[in-house]
Write an enzyme that holds these catalytic residues in place. Sequence first.
Site, PDB file in Angstrom:
ATOM      1  N   SER A  22      70.494  65.147  74.613  1.00 34.59           N
ATOM      2  CA  SER A  22      70.603  63.455  74.983  1.00 34.59           C
ATOM      3  C   SER A  22      71.404  63.456  76.108  1.00 34.59           C
ATOM      4  O   SER A  22      72.388  64.159  76.410  1.00 34.59           O
ATOM      5  CB  SER A  22      71.300  62.909  73.727  1.00 34.59           C
TER       6      SER A  22
HETATM    7  N1  SAM Z   1      71.025  65.051  69.808  1.00 35.83           N
HETATM    8  C1  SAM Z   1      70.166  66.037  70.346  1.00 35.83           C
HETATM    9  C2  SAM Z   1      70.930  67.101  71.373  1.00 35.83           C
HETATM   10  O1  SAM Z   1      72.107  66.432  71.724  1.00 35.83           O
HETATM   11  O2  SAM Z   1      70.229  67.899  71.901  1.00 35.83           O
HETATM   12  C3  SAM Z   1      69.000  65.453  71.066  1.00 35.83           C
HETATM   13  C4  SAM Z   1      68.025  65.212  69.989  1.00 35.83           C
HETATM   14  S1  SAM Z   1      66.437  64.799  70.557  1.00 35.83           S
HETATM   15  C5  SAM Z   1      66.640  63.452  71.487  1.00 35.83           C
HETATM   16  C6  SAM Z   1      65.731  64.331  69.108  1.00 35.83           C
HETATM   17  C7  SAM Z   1      65.222  65.245  68.180  1.00 35.83           C
HETATM   18  O3  SAM Z   1      64.819  64.544  66.897  1.00 35.83           O
HETATM   19  C8  SAM Z   1      64.275  66.128  68.728  1.00 35.83           C
HETATM   20  O4  SAM Z   1      64.682  67.554  68.263  1.00 35.83           O
HETATM   21  C9  SAM Z   1      63.174  65.948  67.474  1.00 35.83           C
HETATM   22  O5  SAM Z   1      62.329  66.957  67.076  1.00 35.83           O
HETATM   23  C10 SAM Z   1      63.810  65.447  66.199  1.00 35.83           C
HETATM   24  N2  SAM Z   1      63.259  64.524  65.489  1.00 35.83           N
HETATM   25  C11 SAM Z   1      62.340  63.603  65.480  1.00 35.83           C
HETATM   26  N3  SAM Z   1      61.962  63.262  64.307  1.00 35.83           N
HETATM   27  C12 SAM Z   1      62.461  63.825  63.444  1.00 35.83           C
HETATM   28  C13 SAM Z   1      62.613  63.617  62.066  1.00 35.83           C
HETATM   29  N4  SAM Z   1      61.792  62.773  61.275  1.00 35.83           N
HETATM   30  N5  SAM Z   1      63.534  64.425  61.545  1.00 35.83           N
HETATM   31  C14 SAM Z   1      64.322  65.347  62.043  1.00 35.83           C
HETATM   32  N6  SAM Z   1      64.259  65.380  63.271  1.00 35.83           N
HETATM   33  C15 SAM Z   1      63.408  64.650  63.991  1.00 35.83           C
END
Ligand code: SAM
Length: 218
Positions: free
Chosen positions: A67
């Site tokens: 992010s």
């Molecule tokens: N906060 C993280 C970082 O700083 O690296 C970035 C996260 S990224 C924007 C969003 C994440 O949410 C991805 O890794 C994706 O695989 C995960 N994701 C999407 N849907 C999800 C779900 N239902 N449960 C868990 N993780 C999920």
Amino acid sequence: MSTPTSEPDLGRSPEALLRELREEGIHDARVLAALARVPRHAFVPPHLLPHAYEDRPLPIGHGQTISQPYIVALSTEALALRPLDRALEIGTGSGYQTAILAELAGEVYTVERVPELAASAEERLRTLGYTNVRFRVGDGTLGWPEEAPFDAILVTAAAPRVPNPLLAQLAPGGRMVIPVGGRVSQELVLVRRDGDRWVQRRLCPCTFVPLIGEEGWT
Ligand code: SAM
């Protein structure tokens, strides 16, 4: 003859990023100190090291991103974490936001649906010395019911609506930050539980990857 050891090129300095965040309105001293302690360059792929301290999201593989620092800072500020809080994060990704939460809360529970991302984030956080984080692979739209309630919940992927299981797992007085809206653009929303009422406030427009799961996108 000794060969000079070369430091990786990190582009901009961490201090320059922190200055920019302050100018953009991040003022919480504990949040800024946490951002200063967590080395973002340890969470980005090697070829993107020169961009580690730019204020933008970066690809981390599997179609996902680490992010944007401003959004990490704003979300964390809005959660108003206290040292004994139990925090739930949905979307571990690289583990960067997880580390920021682990700096400020007592215990962090983080759920990621992509097993490879969860495994590398777990290894990275162990190497950095975090001992107050528990990891789970699965559908975070259902939360982590066995460990509920949580004082703070942070969702780092975009939801079409606030998932009901997450509302139910928020403790009285608890705070949740979640991007809500369409697949392309959303609003970052703060939800506060006040007894049996959940009060919402918009924080800013944002763009996140989709939250995929039973209570998210298909
Ligand atoms: N906060 C993280 C970082 O700083 O690296 C970035 C996260 S990224 C924007 C969003 C994440 O949410 C991805 O890794 C994706 O695989 C995960 N994701 C999407 N849907 C999800 C779900 N239902 N449960 C868990 N993780 C999920």
